[in-house]
Scaffold this motif. Structure first.
Motif: not given
Length: 201
Positions: A75, A101, A103, A106, A112, A114, A151-152, A154-155, A158-159
């Motif tokens: 990413t 990834t 993650g 973001d 974001s 995703a 953060a990982m 949350k990503f 969200e995905c």
């Protein structure tokens, strides 16, 4: 330089060597290739033209999936990743496309990412590593600090809104049974699949 390479019946894509982490267990610390690949340390990040030329050398019908995973965090080059994925999809509509990834996309892009994966990526596989934020930072040495773990997650959550399959992984033999259960509980809470993958040396 090696942009595409074959592993486990899949075609892997190596677009960058940049990564916000310096994981204590990263394979690239002890090798310059994977199985039958050429060197995965890039002379430079490949251009769209170089990616297209390298892709033309492979028959996509041979592979069960295409995986964005090389000696860097895919990413970091999100635009190139998505454009390459679209070209692959145009050549073979039914091939599974996965991103391996850490993650932290973001945090890399400060937004974001995703939503950009929708309709392009079939699976996102994220390295969970441990259920503990402090231990996560100790293992990954993320330049983003202690907030990287949340953060990982949350990503990953969200995905699930945009990608059909989202997986969090840990490596067999690296965690206790209690820690693996904690990881399973995290995955159940955010609605993703938990996978314990085999150790590779």
């Amino acid at each position: 330089m090696t942009i595409f390479y074959e592993v486990h019946g899949g075609l892997y894509v190596n677009l960058t060597n940049r990564c916000p982490c310096s994981c204590t267990f990263c394979l690239r610390q002890t090798r310059d290739h994977m199985e039958n690949s050429g060197p995965l340390w890039l002379e430079h990040e490949p251009t769209a033209e170089e990616i297209d030329a390298a892709l033309a050398e492979f028959d996509l019908n041979k592979y069960k999936e295409v995986v964005f995973c090389g000696f860097g965090e895919p990413t970091e080059r999100l635009d190139a990743l998505l454009e390459t994925a679209k070209k692959i999809r145009a050549k073979r509509a039914d091939v599974k496309i996965r991103i391996n990834t850490n993650g932290l996309g973001d945090l890399i892009h400060q937004k974001s990412i995703a939503p950009q994966l929708e309709g392009i990526i079939d699976c996102v596989s994220i390295s969970l590593n441990t259920p503990n934020p402090e231990r996560y930072l100790e293992l990954t040495r993320s330049r983003f600090g202690i907030g990287s773990f949340d953060a990982m997650l949350k990503f990953a959550e969200e995905c699930t809104k945009y990608v059909p399959e989202v997986v969090l992984t840990t490596v067999a033999t690296t965690l206790t049974e209690d820690e693996e259960q904690q990881c399973a509980d995290i995955c159940a809470r955010i609605g993703v699949r938990y996978r314990i993958r085999p150790w590779e040396d």
